[in-house]
Structures are given as structure tokens and as C-alpha cells.
Design an enzyme around this catalytic site. Structure first.
Site, PDB file in Angstrom:
ATOM      1  N   HIS A  75      19.574  14.698   2.691  1.00  0.00           N
ATOM      2  CA  HIS A  75      20.500  13.855   1.911  1.00  0.00           C
ATOM      3  C   HIS A  75      20.392  14.156   0.414  1.00  0.00           C
ATOM      4  CE1 HIS A  75      20.694  11.416   5.628  1.00  0.00           C
ATOM      5  NE2 HIS A  75      19.375  11.578   5.626  1.00  0.00           N
ATOM      6  N   SER A 129      31.031  30.738 -21.950  1.00  0.00           N
ATOM      7  CA  SER A 129      32.189  29.877 -22.180  1.00  0.00           C
ATOM      8  C   SER A 129      32.853  30.281 -23.481  1.00  0.00           C
ATOM      9  CB  SER A 129      31.721  28.423 -22.246  1.00  0.00           C
ATOM     10  OG  SER A 129      32.616  27.649 -23.018  1.00  0.00           O
ATOM     11  N   LYS A 175      26.573  28.080 -23.036  1.00  0.00           N
ATOM     12  CA  LYS A 175      26.800  28.099 -21.579  1.00  0.00           C
ATOM     13  C   LYS A 175      26.448  29.432 -20.906  1.00  0.00           C
ATOM     14  CE  LYS A 175      28.356  25.280 -19.218  1.00  0.00           C
ATOM     15  NZ  LYS A 175      29.634  24.708 -18.954  1.00  0.00           N
ATOM     16  N   GLU A 209      29.830  30.473  -7.541  1.00  0.00           N
ATOM     17  CA  GLU A 209      30.933  29.515  -7.344  1.00  0.00           C
ATOM     18  C   GLU A 209      32.103  30.153  -6.605  1.00  0.00           C
ATOM     19  OE1 GLU A 209      30.530  26.529 -11.148  1.00  0.00           O
ATOM     20  OE2 GLU A 209      31.166  28.562 -11.522  1.00  0.00           O
TER      21      GLU A 209
END
Ligand code: ARG
Length: 458
Positions: A156, A277, A283, A290
């Protein structure tokens, strides 16, 4: 050269219809498979007495020339041919003239395309197996270095029990192992010869299909000509197994993404697989992971697309089947690139074992072991669970880690607790205690690793 079916028609095809029905830009990649199938068919026609040895030789030589030309072609073919099969026939007629027409004896594009698609997929499966194996090899090699690197195992997404990094990585090894097994199993059904089925009913020429199958490295022939030209269940099987690969890689990608956040800090990704970024100078984003996670949709989309294409199709060939390649090629490209990129991503990971170990401090992932300790002192597990629950409550209220409690303090919850309880709360001991086959103790993981290495041998 005109259409392959000129004789019966008096009018010309509408330009929009031509564009709508053409598939050359898509099925161009089948050229090598088509040439291979055509050469085998030429040999079969010679044996059947349709071609002389000289004719067969001229055709096969011309097919080789076409192969050389196409492999050197830098621009996509734009001859206006309907598909790669017509394109090759057109080129053959330029090279050998009227003789090219003889090659289509006892053959239809229906069995031709089914054969080429199977030959193509067989090659891709071979390459994909090697690529999956390469990811597995990295997982096994890296696991071997981290039998004693501990981190919280989660359920979980909450800290559950400590596990070793080796154990965690090997979980992915076995997912990919089953993926490889699924592809190997699917290959048995891919590797059957449709050629000789002609348009739908077989052919009146004495073509020895078993010999053609051998010639092309197939395990046997498709038993029914109607089925051979009209089913694409092997495409569905590939896409189904491919979807699972992507599902597995998406889980791995998700963990890479989480582990590289400052909150986890378990890994750093290499610059080669991250992007910055345009506005936030600090970043470093895990875009490759992804995209691997995101591309699952392409596979499941193609899987559903191919199933939908097949549903309700009457026997035998219907043009709907041309759509199989949209799905198959998208599936092949996506699976293979995601597997390769997953490996590149993994090879660039720097692990931070100290951060993993720190995450175990005071995280109560040793609570089960205190309950197990009490069970060994003859307390029923449910009661032990209750006792330890109270200890955890007290720790939470006072901000003390379970493993930092003194024996005296622990004894206020149960007189069964002795000095040896402290030992079993250390994460290293918690892990070492999980000795069941397939468990996380270094001893059990070493056995697992041996099995993984064995699996890599085939
Ligand atoms: N390009 C077609 C396909 O990919 C093969 C051609 C068969 N066409 C036909 N009208 N029978 O399925």
C-alpha cells in the site's frame, strides 16, 4: 506496370480509393520477409514442374538484386504500388520481364502476406528475446552486489517489512522471465507456414508444403488453408504478451521515478536519461522512465485494436486484415524501444544504500518480528499482534523508534520479552530471518540468484 488484377476491369480506380487502400508506406518493412518467401516459393514451383531450373535461378537471382537495392535504399519507396508485395512484383518484372508473372502461380497475396508477416515476427521475437535477456542480466548482476543492501519493502506504499535490494531487483527479473516464456510459447504458433494455401482453398499445383516449411525454417504448415490466410491470432498473442512486458516495465519505471525523488533519494539517474526544465534551473526529470510508463497505452491500444479487427470476420481473407500491421508494427516498435531504453535507464542508476538503510530507522518495519518473537515464546499470534500494536502506539506517542526501546521498557508490555528481543528487531536480522524459499534473506536470495543465472543460460 498496371494493377495486379487489370484484366477484369474497364474503369480506373478512384484516386482516393487508391490512397485509402494502399499500405506500401506501412508494410514496406516486410520486404526482406517477402523476398525470402518468394524465393522459397520459386524453389517449390521448380519442384512442382512449373518453373525450369533456369527460370527458378533467374527469379531467385533477381530477388537477391531487389534485396540489395532495397537494403541500400535511403528514401522510402514511392512507386505508387499498392503494397510491398506488388512493389516487389513490379521490380521483378523490370528485371526478368514476363517470367515474373510465373512466380505468382499457385500463390495469392493472401498466403503471401500471412507468410511474410510470420517470418517478420519470428525475427523480431528473436531480437526481443535477446533484449529482454540483456535487461535480466543487468538485474541479476546488480542483485549479486546488493544481497546485504536493505530498504523498506512496501505494501500500500506504506513501510511493511525490510527487504534486500537484490530481492527487489530480482522480482523484476522473474516478471521478464515469464514475458520471455510467453513469447517463446507464442513463437510456436507463429512458426507455421501459410504458403500453399493460395487465396483460400489451396492450389491445384503439386506444391510440397512440408518442404517449403522446412526451407523457410517453419516447424510445420498451417493445417487449414481457410484458417491460414485469415487468422491473425498470432498477432494478438504477440500484442498480449507485449502488453504485459510494458505493464512490467511501467511498474519498474514508476519505482525509478519514485526512488529518484528527494523524498526517497534511493537512486540518482544519469544525466543521459534525464531532462531539464526550461524554467526551473534545478530540475532533473526522469522523462525516459515516464515515457516508458506512458507507452503502455500504445500496446494495450494495439491489442484491443487487433482483437476488434478480427471479431466477426467471416472466412476467409478480408481486407480488414491489412490493419493487422498497423497494430503489429506499433507493438513491435514500442516494446523493443521500451525494453532497450529501460536497460539504458537502469545502467545509468547510482544507488544510495545508506539512504535506503536510513529509511528503515524507526519505520516499524520490524514490528512483525517482535510479534513473531512473542509467538516463539508461545503467545498465540493474534495476542502477540495486539501487544506489539500497543508498543507501536507508545512509540508513536513518544517519538521513539521500536528498535531503540530498552528491554525494560519492552517488558512493561509483556513479561515474555527477554534480552534477545532487541537483536531480532535489527533490520539485518529481520531480513536474515526470512529464510523460506523465495524469501528475502541473503541465503535465500543467493539460491534465487543461482536460479536466475540458470534461466539466463537459455
Ligand atoms: N496488403 C494486403 C494485406 O496486407 C494484402 C493484399 C491482399 N489483398 C487482397 N485484396 N486480397 O493484407
Amino acid at each position: 506496370m498496371g494493377k495486379l488484377w487489370g484484366g477484369r476491369f474497364t474503369g480506373t480506380t478512384d484516386k482516393e480509393v487508391e490512397a485509402f487502400t494502399a499500405s506500401l508506406s506501412l508494410d514496406y518493412r516486410l520486404w526482406a520477409a517477402d523476398l525470402e518467401g518468394s524465393a522459397a516459393h520459386a524453389r517449390a514451383l521448380e519442384k512442382a514442374g512449373v518453373l525450369s531450373a533456369d527460370e527458378r535461378q533467374q527469379i531467385v537471382a533477381a530477388l537477391e538484386t531487389i534485396g540489395r537495392d532495397l537494403s541500400e535504399a535511403t528514401v522510402p519507396v514511392s512507386s505508387g504500388a499498392e503494397d510491398i508485395h506488388s512493389e516487389i512484383e513490379q521490380r521483378l518484372s523490370t528485371l526478368v520481364g514476363g517470367l515474373s508473372g510465373k512466380l505468382h502461380t499457385g500463390r495469392s497475396r493472401n498466403d503471401q502476406v500471412a507468410t511474410a508477416t510470420r517470418l517478420y515476427l519470428r525475427e523480431e521475437l528473436e531480437a526481443l528475446d535477446g533484449e529482454l535477456k540483456s535487461v535480466q542480466a543487468w538485474l541479476a548482476e546488480t542483485a549479486a552486489k546488493h544481497l546485504h543492501t536493505l530498504l523498506p519493502g512496501l505494501t500500500h506504499l506504506q513501510h511493511a517489512q525490510p527487504v534486500s535490494l537484490a530481492h527487489h531487483l530480482l522480482a523484476y527479473f522473474w516478471m521478464l522471465q515469464r514475458d520471455r516464456e510467453r513469447f517463446a510459447d507464442a513463437r510456436k504458433r507463429v512458426n507455421r507456414l501459410p504458403l500453399g494455401s493460395a487465396a483460400l482453398a489451396g492450389t491445384s499445383y503439386p506444391i510440397d508444403r512440408a518442404t517449403v516449411a522446412k526451407d523457410l525454417g517453419f516447424d510445420g504448415v498451417c493445417e487449414n488453408s481457410l484458417d491460414a490466410v485469415s487468422d491473425r491470432d498470432f498477432v494478438v498473442e504477440f500484442l498480449s504478451a507485449g502488453s504485459l512486458v510494458l505493464v512490467h516495465l511501467s511498474r519498474l519505471a514508476e519505482e525509478i521515478i519514485m526512488w529518484s525523488t528527494p523524498e526517497f533519494g534511493f537512486i540518482t539517474l544519469s544525466d543521459a536519461v534525464t531532462t531539464g526544465s526550461s524554467i526551473m534551473p534545478q530540475k532533473k526529470n526522469p522523462d525516459v522512465a515516464e515515457l516508458i510508463r506512458g507507452r503502455v497505452g500504445r500496446l494495450t491500444g494495439s491489442l484491443v485494436g487487433s482483437l476488434t479487427m478480427l471479431k466477426g470476420l467471416p472466412l476467409a481473407y478480408n481486407r480488414d486484415l491489412q490493419e493487422d500491421k498497423v497494430h503489429l508494427f506499433q507493438g513491435v516498435d514500442t516494446v523493443r524501444s521500451c525494453v532497450r531504453l529501460a536497460e539504458i535507464c537502469l545502467r545509468g542508476i547510482t544507488f544510495h544504500p545508506e539512504k535506503m538503510r536510513q529509511a528503515l530507522n524507526g519505520d516499524f518495519s520490524n514490528a512483525t518480528d517482535l510479534a513473531d518473537y512473542l509467538v516463539r515464546k508461545n503467545l498465540p499470534f493474534r495476542e502477540a499482534h495486539e501487544v506489539v500494536g500497543k508498543v507501536v502506539r507508545e512509540c508513536l506517542d513518544t517519538g521513539v523508534a521500536l528498535e531503540s526501546l530498552t528491554v525494560e521498557k519492552l517488558r512493561t508490555f509483556s513479561c515474555l520479552i527477554g534480552d534477545d528481543a532487541i537483536q531480532c528487531l535489527q533490520p539485518e536480522n529481520v531480513v536474515a530471518a526470512r529464510t523460506t524459499e523465495g524469501g528475502t534473506s541473503p541465503a535465500a536470495v543467493a539460491v534465487q540468484l543461482e536460479k536466475a543465472r540458470k534461466a539466463l543460460e537459455c
